[in-house]
Design a protein around this motif. Structure first.
Motif, mmCIF file in Angstrom:
data_model
loop_
_atom_site.group_PDB
_atom_site.id
_atom_site.type_symbol
_atom_site.label_atom_id
_atom_site.label_comp_id
_atom_site.label_asym_id
_atom_site.label_seq_id
_atom_site.Cartn_x
_atom_site.Cartn_y
_atom_site.Cartn_z
ATOM 1 N N ARG A 215 0.839 -1.150 -0.019
ATOM 2 C CA ARG A 215 -0.092 -0.048 -0.001
ATOM 3 C C ARG A 215 0.895 1.190 -0.057
ATOM 4 N NH1 ARG A 215 -5.142 0.668 2.598
ATOM 5 N NH2 ARG A 215 -4.845 -1.241 3.838
ATOM 6 N N LYS A 237 -17.050 -6.145 0.409
ATOM 7 C CA LYS A 237 -15.659 -6.355 1.006
ATOM 8 C C LYS A 237 -14.856 -7.390 0.740
ATOM 9 C CE LYS A 237 -13.697 -6.043 5.691
ATOM 10 N NZ LYS A 237 -12.811 -4.976 5.770
ATOM 11 N N ILE A 239 -11.551 -9.983 1.602
ATOM 12 C CA ILE A 239 -10.294 -10.116 2.340
ATOM 13 C C ILE A 239 -9.572 -11.276 1.802
ATOM 14 C CG2 ILE A 239 -9.225 -10.659 4.690
ATOM 15 C CD1 ILE A 239 -11.828 -9.533 5.724
ATOM 16 N N ASN A 333 -6.045 -5.783 2.071
ATOM 17 C CA ASN A 333 -6.640 -6.629 3.404
ATOM 18 C C ASN A 333 -6.287 -7.923 3.492
ATOM 19 O OD1 ASN A 333 -8.262 -5.266 5.540
ATOM 20 N ND2 ASN A 333 -9.691 -4.730 3.664
#
Ligand code: TXA
Ligand code: MG
Length: 337
Positions: A215, A237, A239, A333
């Protein structure tokens, strides 16, 4: 605007629309691109509007023969010649210092330009027929997965562009490897089907920018503008679960919850009790690359899902390209199992 759906037989019509300043989604071996005449500023502006693309994110210029690169850059360096001979036509984009003919709207304020010679038969024909290099970002709305099928392009851009040329599924499935020859050591900004190992076999040492898999912190300026934007974001979302098959299946099967789906390999699916989309097989990163974006879009279309657990691909070879797209889709994530 009516968006015409053209077929591989309609190359001439696609070229006519492009010559008149229109924008046309065209197939390439990596993903569908949204093309415009690289010397027509008004046409290029339409691409940014249709995609909702930030204006500082530069575009790749696509050519149909190696000779065309000479006018577009200040110098075709010996490294560039080596790369072009080894990997063009194909899924490799080379960044060099731009020449004066490159419009500012293409380079987003940088003094460099990205050039690629695609291998797809229809893409090559359209560029040749238009008789000009074509800029072509991936033909998706900004922030959506890149399109590997006509349905994906249509879903994002129908009504906003002049035409789509349908040539079936793109067989590589992730965007080209981007390498800059403007750094001290040649540097990969985006991994793709041409691997770091392949590039090193031609150039010797090759770096890869840390933002490829990490990141970017809020304040640092990315080496390639594309690295700073959120990419390939599904609506749910996501992961990544980093571990082997047993660890992955145990984690999911012991954490049963509602509204959860899996993004897994084909061989994982039969052991799961939750909805899933598969993206290839564990041992086959090329297949993973081909299937990933379609799988992300399938997950988006599932009803009543708000969390997806993704199986982690290998992070080397073509797997690095797959991993690079997946960690962006997951907003970095990751759970290490
Ligand atoms: O496979 C591909 O490369 C596809 C097909 C259609 O050719 N095209 C594609 O274009 O993926 P796009 O615009 O979606 O991605 C281009 C990436 C962006 O991340 C952009 O920031 C980077 O390349 N880029 C373009 N020109 C650059 C430059 N001069 N310096 C640094 N990065 C550049
Ligand atoms: Mg893109």
């Amino acid at each position: 605007m009516e968006t015409k759906i053209l077929s591989a037989k309609d190359v001439n019509e696609a070229a006519e629309i492009l010559k008149m300043g229109g924008i046309v989604a065209i197939p390439t071996e990596t993903v569908y691109g949204l093309a415009a005449d690289a010397f027509n500023e008004d046409a290029i502006r339409k691409i940014f509007i249709a995609k909702g693309r930030p204006s500082d994110n530069p575009l790749i210029v696509h050519i149909s023969s190696i000779d065309e690169i000479y006018g577009l850059v200040q110098e075709v360096t010996p490294e560039a010649i080596k790369l072009a001979n080894a990997f063009w036509p194909g899924p490799l984009t080379i960044i060099l210092k731009k020449s004066k003919v490159i419009l500012d709207i293409i380079s987003g304020g940088l003094d460099t330009v990205a050039i690629r010679m695609p291998a797809h038969r229809i893409a090559k024909k359209i560029i040749k027929e238009t008789k000009t290099p074509l800029v072509a970002p991936s033909a998706n709305l900004s922030g959506r997965p890149s399109p590997t099928k006509v349905e994906h392009v249509a879903l994002d851009l129908k009504g906003k562009i002049d035409a789509i040329v349908d040539a079936g599924t793109c067989n590589i499935g992730v965007e080209s490897t981007v390498i800059s020859l403007c750094e001290k050591i040649p540097t990969v900004f985006r991994p793709g089907a041409i691997t770091i190992e392949q590039l090193e076999s031609v150039l010797g040492k090759v770096e890869f920018d840390s933002a490829v898999i990490n990141r970017l912190d809020e304040n640092s300026k990315p080496i390639s503008p594309g690295l700073k934007y959120k990419h390939y974001a599904p609506n749910v979302k996501l992961i990544i679960l980093d571990g082997n098959q047993k660890q992955y299946l145990d984690y999911i099967n012991n954490n049963e919850a509602n509204k959860v789906a899996a993004l897994c390999f084909e061989e994982d699916a039969k052991n799961l009790k939750i909805p899933f989309a598969t993206y290839g097989k564990e041992v086959d990163p090329l297949l993973q690359a081909e299937k990933l974006f379609d799988a992300l879009r399938k997950l988006d279309n599932m009803k009543n899902i708000d969390l997806v657990y993704a199986r982690c691909p290998a992070k080397s070879g073509v797997g690095l390209a797959v991993y690079n797209r997946l960690i962006r889709a997951a907003g970095f994530n990751i759970i290490n199992l």
